[in-house]
Design a protein around this motif. Structure first.
Motif, PDB file in Angstrom:
ATOM      1  N   GLY A  12      -4.645  -0.234 -11.002  1.00  0.00           N
ATOM      2  CA  GLY A  12      -4.367   0.445  -9.739  1.00  0.00           C
ATOM      3  C   GLY A  12      -3.612  -0.483  -8.830  1.00  0.00           C
ATOM      4  N   VAL A  13      -3.920  -0.420  -7.547  1.00  0.00           N
ATOM      5  CA  VAL A  13      -3.219  -1.274  -6.584  1.00  0.00           C
ATOM      6  C   VAL A  13      -4.230  -1.970  -5.686  1.00  0.00           C
ATOM      7  N   LEU A  14      -3.790  -3.111  -5.143  1.00  0.00           N
ATOM      8  CA  LEU A  14      -4.605  -3.833  -4.172  1.00  0.00           C
ATOM      9  C   LEU A  14      -4.038  -3.579  -2.785  1.00  0.00           C
ATOM     10  N   LEU A  15      -4.873  -3.072  -1.902  1.00  0.00           N
ATOM     11  CA  LEU A  15      -4.482  -2.793  -0.531  1.00  0.00           C
ATOM     12  C   LEU A  15      -5.080  -3.878   0.359  1.00  0.00           C
ATOM     13  N   SER A  16      -4.261  -4.570   1.111  1.00  0.00           N
ATOM     14  CA  SER A  16      -4.752  -5.587   2.043  1.00  0.00           C
ATOM     15  C   SER A  16      -4.276  -5.264   3.448  1.00  0.00           C
ATOM     16  N   VAL A  17      -5.129  -5.567   4.423  1.00  0.00           N
ATOM     17  CA  VAL A  17      -4.840  -5.253   5.823  1.00  0.00           C
ATOM     18  C   VAL A  17      -5.050  -6.503   6.675  1.00  0.00           C
ATOM     19  N   ALA A  18      -3.983  -6.942   7.386  1.00  0.00           N
ATOM     20  CA  ALA A  18      -4.076  -8.112   8.264  1.00  0.00           C
ATOM     21  C   ALA A  18      -3.977  -7.667   9.718  1.00  0.00           C
ATOM     22  N   ASP A  19      -4.882  -8.150  10.525  1.00  0.00           N
ATOM     23  CA  ASP A  19      -4.879  -7.840  11.965  1.00  0.00           C
ATOM     24  C   ASP A  19      -3.780  -8.670  12.650  1.00  0.00           C
ATOM     25  N   ILE A  20      -2.740  -7.970  13.158  1.00  0.00           N
ATOM     26  CA  ILE A  20      -1.618  -8.662  13.826  1.00  0.00           C
ATOM     27  C   ILE A  20      -1.549  -8.284  15.307  1.00  0.00           C
ATOM     28  N   THR A  21      -2.682  -7.848  15.853  1.00  0.00           N
ATOM     29  CA  THR A  21      -2.701  -7.411  17.252  1.00  0.00           C
ATOM     30  C   THR A  21      -2.261  -8.529  18.187  1.00  0.00           C
TER      31      THR A  21
END
Length: 604
Positions: A137-146
C-alpha cells in the motif's frame, strides 16, 4: 579401558564442583528494533494505507494529530481524514499513487482538530515496498507546518505592506488589481466593473524640505488613516470596502471592485478631497494640504492592470494641470488627443525626411482695389495615419523638440521657389510676395539670416518679395541675438511682419525701435465688425480701437493687414478706416499653388 568412547570431562567450578551442560546459560542476544517499533515510536504522524485508500494502521503521533486513538482510525478513509478530495488535482494524484502509477504526492492542507484549533499540515504519500511486512500500500505522513506558515505569513505581510502607513504597498496593490481583472473574478456575479482613485498630495515635497522627512512620514500616516476611514465608510453595506494602498512617495490608490458606476467613484473622490483638506496636527505643526485625484471607472472585461494604471496616471496629470485640489474623471476623447499628440511628436523628424509636408497659400488682398498683393504660406502635414493636419496640430510639437528648424528651412525654401515660379510664369503681372511664418526657436537655434540669404540666392527671389511673420510675443521685447537677426534681415530688404497683433504687449511705441514693416491685426478685432448690414448695430468701440491702431501704425510707417475677413461688411468697414490689406475666407481659403496662379491679375 573397555573401548567405550567418553566425552570430555566436566568443567570444574572455581570451588572445585563440576558444572553440567544443563547448567550453562547462553548469553541473551539484543534484537534490533523492528519496523513496527520504529513506526510506533516515530514523532512524525504516519499511517499505512492500503490500495483502496483505507487506513490499515496508524501510529500514536497520527492519532494525537487528529485527536483520536490510533486503533479507532483503522478502517477509515485516509482521504477523509486529511482532506485529500477537496480539489480535483490532488484527488487525481492521490488515486494515481494508490494504483502505483505515480511515485509520490506532496501537498499542504489546513486541518481542524476536534478541540477546535486549526493547523497547517504538509502531507506526503509514498508507496510501500512490495516485500515489506505490511500489506502492499502506501505510507501517509503528516508534518505540522503551522509555525512555518505563520512565519511566512508575517514575512509576507512585511513584504506587502508599507512600513510608514501600514497600508498595502505597490506589490500587494497590483496583486489585488490583477486578481480582480481575472475573468473568474467578475464572471461569477457582481457588476463586472472596476474603479480606481489615484491620489497625489499637492506640494508634499515642501513639507519634507522645510520640516524634515520624519514629519513628512507622520503626515503620510495621518493621511493614510483618513483615506482608510473614507474607504470604510464607502464600503459600508457592501461586500468589500475599497482597498487603500500607498504606491510610493505621496501617491495613494483606492481600488473599488464591483463598482456601480462613475457616480460611486465621484462620491468617493469627493469624500477623499474633503478628508485631506481638513488641517492636520503633526508633531506640533498645524498644516494644510490638498490632493489631486485621477478617477477611472470601466468594465473589467478587456481591461488590463497596466492599461487601468496608465489611464489613472494620465487623469491624475490632468487634475494637476487643471489647477490641483480637485478630482478629474478619465475622458477617452481627451486621452485620444494626448495619444495622437505623442504619436505625432515621435514621427515629426522622419516625416520631414519622407516629404510628408506640403504648402498651401492664402491670398493677401489690397483693400482699395481688391487685387492680389501676396500670399501667406501655410504648411500642412499629409500624415499617413491621421490624414491632412493643419499647423495647430504639430507646430507647437515641432518647437518643443527642435524639429521646427529643419521644417522651417524646408518651408522657407519651398515658398521662395514657388514665389519665383509665379513670377516667371506671369511676367506681365506685378510680382506677388510670399509671407512665411518663423518661430522664435528658429532665430535662436539656427542662423536664420544665413538661411534666408542662401535661399534667396538659390531661388533668385528678390528680398522684397519675402516677408517673415513672427508673433507679437516673440518680437515685442526682443533683444540680443533675435533683434540683431531681425535688423540684418530688414537691412537685406526682407519684410518683417508682426502676426496676431493686439493679443500681447500691444506696445506701439516700442515698434519704432524694431525693424518691423507690417502689422497683422488679430482676427478677434475683425470679428467684431461682422454684424453691420445684418440688422444688428455694430459696436462703435470696436471700430474706434481698430482705427486708432491703424492710424498709429501708419504714422510709424507700417502697413496693416487684417486677418479673418469673412464678410463684405467687414471688408467695407476696414477699407473705410484705412486698412491696407485683408486676408480671410471672403477672398479665399488656403489653396494649392495652381489656384493662386489663377487669381493673379484678377480683382477680388
Amino acid at each position: 579401558m573397555n573401548g567405550t568412547s567418553e566425552g570430555p570431562a566436566p568443567a570444574a567450578d572455581p570451588d572445585g564442583s563440576a558444572v553440567t551442560e544443563s547448567d550453562i546459560t547462553t548469553p541473551a542476544r539484543t534484537e534490533p528494533p523492528t519496523h513496527r517499533a520504529a513506526f510506533a515510536a516515530a514523532p512524525l504522524a504516519m499511517a499505512v494505507v492500503d490500495r483502496e485508500g483505507t487506513v490499515v494502521d496508524a501510529n500514536p503521533a497520527f492519532g494525537e494529530l487528529l485527536g483520536a486513538v490510533p486503533e479507532e482510525l483503522a478502517g477509515a478513509q485516509a482521504a477523509d481524514l486529511v482532506d485529500l478530495a477537496s480539489d480535483a488535482r490532488t484527488w487525481h494524484s492521490y488515486r494515481e499513487v494508490l494504483r502505483g502509477r505515480q511515485a509520490k504526492l506532496r501537498c499542504k492542507r489546513r486541518l481542524k482538530h476536534p478541540d477546535g484549533h486549526s493547523m497547517w499540515a504538509q502531507i506526503t504519500i509514498t508507496p510501500l515496498a512490495e516485500g515489506s511486512e505490511e500489506s502492499p500500500g502506501v505510507l501517509l505522513s503528516v508534518a505540522d507546518i503551522t509555525a512555518r506558515r505563520e512565519l511566512q505569513a508575517r514575512l509576507r505581510h512585511l513584504q506587502m505592506h508599507d512600513p510608514v502607513t501600514r497600508l498595502p504597498n505597490r506589490t500587494l496593490f497590483f496583486e489585488r488589481l490583477t486578481a480582480a481583472l481575472e475573468p473568474e473574478s467578475y464572471e461569477q456575479g457582481g457588476t463586472g466593473r472596476i474603479g480606481l482613485c489615484y491620489l497625489d498630495l499637492d506640494g508634499f515635497q515642501a513639507v519634507n524640505d522645510t520640516l524634515g522627512h520624519r514629519v513628512g512620514d507622520r503626515l503620510l500616516a495621518a493621511v493614510a488613516e483618513r483615506l482608510t476611514r473614507c474607504a470604510d465608510e464607502a464600503g459600508h453595506g457592501r461586500a468589500t470596502a475599497p482597498l487603500v494602498a500607498r504606491l510610493g512617495g505621496d501617491e495613494f490608490a483606492l481600488l473599488v471592485e464591483d463598482s456601480t458606476g462613475t457616480e460611486q467613484l465621484a462620491d468617493l473622490a469627493e469624500s477623499l478631497l474633503k478628508a485631506v483638506q481638513a488641517p492636520f496636527d503633526v508633531s506640533g505643526h498645524r498644516m494644510s494640504v490638498s490632493a489631486s485625484i485621477g478617477v477611472v471607472e470601466r468594465q473589467a472585461e478587456g481591461t488590463s492592470a497596466t492599461g487601468l494604471m496608465q489611464a489613472a496616471d494620465t487623469t491624475l496629470y490632468w487634475a494637476k494641470a487643471d489647477g490641483r485640489d480637485r478630482w478629474t474623471l478619465f475622458d477617452p476623447e481627451r486621452n485620444a488627443h494626448r495619444m495622437t499628440r505623442q504619436a505625432l511628436a515621435s514621427t515629426l523628424r522622419p516625416a520631414i525626411e519622407r516629404g510628408e509636408f506640403q504648402l498651401e497659400y492664402q491670398p493677401l488682398v489690397g483693400m482699395e482695389d481688391g487685387r492680389l498683393r501676396g500670399v501667406e504660406a501655410l504648411v500642412r502635414w499629409n500624415h499617413p495615419q491621421f490624414g491632412m493636419l493643419t499647423p495647430n496640430r504639430f507646430i507647437a510639437l515641432a518647437e518643443e523638440d527642435g524639429s521646427i528648424v529643419p521644417l522651417g528651412r524646408w518651408i522657407l525654401d519651398t515658398a521662395c521657389r514657388q514665389a519665383r515660379q509665379w513670377q516667371l510664369d506671369h511676367p506681365d503681372e506685378p510680382p506677388i510676395f510670399v509671407s512665411v511664418n518663423v518661430a522664435v526657436r528658429q532665430v535662436w537655434d539656427s542662423d536664420l539670416v544665413a538661411d534666408v540669404a542662401k535661399t534667396l540666392a538659390e531661388t533668385g527671389l528678390a528680398p522684397h518679395l519675402l516677408q517673415l511673420e513672427l508673433t507679437e510675443s516673440a518680437v515685442m521685447g526682443s533683444a540680443g541675438r533675435p533683434l540683431q537677426a531681425l535688423q540684418a534681415l530688414s537691412d537685406m530688404g526682407v519684410g518683417i511682419a508682426i502676426d496676431d497683433f493686439g493679443t500681447g504687449y500691444s506696445n506701439l511705441a516700442y515698434l519704432s525701435r524694431l525693424p518691423v514693416s507690417v502689422l497683422k491685426l488679430d482676427g478677434s478685432f475683425v470679428r467684431g465688425f461682422q454684424y453691420e448690414g445684418e440688422g444688428v448695430p455694430p459696436n462703435p468701440a470696436d471700430e474706434v480701437v481698430v482705427e486708432a491702431m491703424i492710424q498709429l501704425a501708419h504714422r510709424l510707417g507700417l502697413t496693416v493687414t487684417a486677418e479673418c475677413v469673412e464678410t463684405s461688411a467687414q471688408a467695407s468697414r476696414l477699407r473705410r478706416i484705412g486698412c491696407d490689406t485683408g486676408q480671410g475666407w471672403l477672398y479665399s481659403r488656403p489653396v494649392s499653388p495652381d489656384r493662386i496662379s489663377g487669381l493673379m491679375g484678377v480683382k477680388a
